[in-house]
Design a protein around this motif. Structure first.
Motif, mmCIF file in Angstrom:
data_model
loop_
_atom_site.group_PDB
_atom_site.id
_atom_site.type_symbol
_atom_site.label_atom_id
_atom_site.label_comp_id
_atom_site.label_asym_id
_atom_site.label_seq_id
_atom_site.Cartn_x
_atom_site.Cartn_y
_atom_site.Cartn_z
ATOM 1 N N MET A 152 1.098 -1.626 -0.079
ATOM 2 C CA MET A 152 -0.333 0.103 0.731
ATOM 3 C C MET A 152 0.895 0.719 -0.045
ATOM 4 O O MET A 152 0.832 1.672 -0.686
ATOM 5 N N LEU A 153 1.674 1.177 0.453
ATOM 6 C CA LEU A 153 2.565 2.641 1.265
ATOM 7 C C LEU A 153 3.498 2.629 -0.520
ATOM 8 O O LEU A 153 3.656 3.711 -0.984
ATOM 9 N N LEU A 154 4.000 1.925 -0.309
ATOM 10 C CA LEU A 154 4.938 1.322 -2.022
ATOM 11 C C LEU A 154 4.211 1.810 -3.329
ATOM 12 O O LEU A 154 5.517 2.607 -4.508
ATOM 13 N N GLY A 155 3.265 1.426 -3.352
ATOM 14 C CA GLY A 155 2.839 1.321 -4.722
ATOM 15 C C GLY A 155 2.110 3.118 -4.987
ATOM 16 O O GLY A 155 1.557 3.347 -5.607
ATOM 17 N N LEU A 156 2.434 3.779 -3.553
ATOM 18 C CA LEU A 156 1.659 5.239 -3.521
ATOM 19 C C LEU A 156 2.845 5.882 -4.705
ATOM 20 O O LEU A 156 2.883 7.349 -4.834
ATOM 21 N N LEU A 157 3.962 5.894 -4.458
ATOM 22 C CA LEU A 157 4.924 6.093 -5.140
ATOM 23 C C LEU A 157 5.331 5.975 -6.386
ATOM 24 O O LEU A 157 5.320 4.910 -7.054
ATOM 25 N N PRO A 158 5.792 6.689 -7.411
ATOM 26 C CA PRO A 158 6.111 6.808 -8.568
ATOM 27 C C PRO A 158 6.550 5.305 -9.180
ATOM 28 O O PRO A 158 6.374 4.586 -10.402
ATOM 29 N N VAL A 159 8.086 5.136 -8.571
ATOM 30 C CA VAL A 159 9.132 4.355 -8.760
ATOM 31 C C VAL A 159 8.360 2.982 -8.637
ATOM 32 O O VAL A 159 8.360 1.969 -9.815
ATOM 33 N N PHE A 160 7.156 2.283 -8.098
ATOM 34 C CA PHE A 160 6.903 1.376 -7.919
ATOM 35 C C PHE A 160 4.766 1.116 -8.427
ATOM 36 O O PHE A 160 4.192 0.185 -7.960
ATOM 37 N N ARG A 161 4.545 2.231 -9.076
ATOM 38 C CA ARG A 161 3.927 2.076 -9.774
ATOM 39 C C ARG A 161 3.450 0.897 -11.102
ATOM 40 O O ARG A 161 1.994 0.548 -10.929
ATOM 41 N N ARG A 162 3.991 0.409 -11.995
ATOM 42 C CA ARG A 162 3.741 -0.501 -12.358
ATOM 43 C C ARG A 162 4.064 -1.879 -11.600
ATOM 44 O O ARG A 162 3.840 -3.464 -12.256
ATOM 45 N N PHE A 163 4.032 -1.932 -10.406
ATOM 46 C CA PHE A 163 4.189 -2.957 -9.423
ATOM 47 C C PHE A 163 2.714 -3.847 -9.597
ATOM 48 O O PHE A 163 1.940 -2.843 -9.031
ATOM 49 N N GLY A 164 2.839 -4.233 -10.090
ATOM 50 C CA GLY A 164 0.100 -5.532 -9.875
ATOM 51 C C GLY A 164 0.536 -5.614 -8.869
ATOM 52 O O GLY A 164 0.782 -6.000 -8.226
ATOM 53 N N PRO A 165 -1.037 -5.797 -8.774
ATOM 54 C CA PRO A 165 -2.074 -7.207 -8.010
ATOM 55 C C PRO A 165 -0.826 -7.892 -7.669
ATOM 56 O O PRO A 165 -0.937 -8.441 -6.630
ATOM 57 N N ARG A 166 -0.713 -8.813 -8.718
ATOM 58 C CA ARG A 166 0.588 -10.192 -8.352
ATOM 59 C C ARG A 166 1.469 -9.896 -7.101
ATOM 60 O O ARG A 166 1.546 -10.427 -6.395
ATOM 61 N N ALA A 167 2.582 -8.693 -7.288
ATOM 62 C CA ALA A 167 3.211 -7.855 -7.186
ATOM 63 C C ALA A 167 2.738 -8.016 -4.771
ATOM 64 O O ALA A 167 3.983 -8.778 -4.338
ATOM 65 N N ALA A 168 1.957 -7.100 -4.725
ATOM 66 C CA ALA A 168 0.764 -7.242 -4.172
ATOM 67 C C ALA A 168 0.108 -8.020 -2.913
ATOM 68 O O ALA A 168 0.204 -8.658 -1.905
ATOM 69 N N LEU A 169 -0.160 -9.069 -3.622
ATOM 70 C CA LEU A 169 -0.865 -9.937 -3.036
ATOM 71 C C LEU A 169 0.143 -11.336 -3.246
ATOM 72 O O LEU A 169 0.180 -11.827 -1.608
ATOM 73 N N SER A 170 1.535 -11.443 -4.053
ATOM 74 C CA SER A 170 2.160 -12.188 -2.959
ATOM 75 C C SER A 170 3.297 -11.917 -2.176
ATOM 76 O O SER A 170 3.378 -12.488 -1.498
ATOM 77 N N SER A 171 3.383 -10.657 -2.493
ATOM 78 C CA SER A 171 4.102 -10.236 -0.695
ATOM 79 C C SER A 171 2.922 -10.004 0.733
ATOM 80 O O SER A 171 3.511 -10.540 1.169
#
Length: 139
Positions: free
Chosen positions: A39-58
């Protein structure tokens, strides 16, 4: 009804789980850390291409790390119990996000519409050291 039943079982067995404070710290370590990393890293522009697969596996592997340390290794070290899910979640989010980048044209369009371009920012900001020009008032 299920929540009340589970709450009553936890309350009865609270001493086994390290008391009420131990339960609260354990739940925060188990859930909040792995959920907050994407949630926090997803707000940063560097991580905007990281999708739901990365979030859910994390999230899932962070929770698995907590369960491994808390119940399989039976660690009583509070630092290890808290840091393991956070570190696992962070590493998994970054690695999976880099490997499986998921560009989304719709999300990029929304971000572009909401973010002002550098030219617009310069036009709106007054020059440093000078007050903003006041509108001319006709006499």
């Amino acid at each position: 009804m299920v929540f009340i039943g589970v709450s009553m079982i936890v309350a009865i067995e609270a001493d086994h789980f390290g008391g009420v404070l131990g339960i609260i710290v354990g739940l925060v370590a188990a859930v909040m850390g792995p959920i907050s990393i994407p949630m926090l890293l997803g707000l940063l522009p560097v991580f905007r291409r990281f999708g739901p697969r990365a979030a859910l596996s994390s999230w899932a592997l962070g929770l698995l790390g907590y369960l491994l340390v808390k119940f399989v290794l039976d660690s009583t070290d509070q630092t290890l119990v808290i840091v393991t899910p956070l570190a696992t979640s962070l590493v998994v989010y970054i690695v999976v996000g880099l490997i499986t980048s998921e560009p989304d044209d719709t999300a990029d369009a929304i971000t572009a519409a909401l973010s002002p371009s550098p030219d617009e920012e310069r036009a709106q900001a007054p020059a440093a050291g000078r007050p903003a020009a006041s509108p001319a008032v006709p006499e």
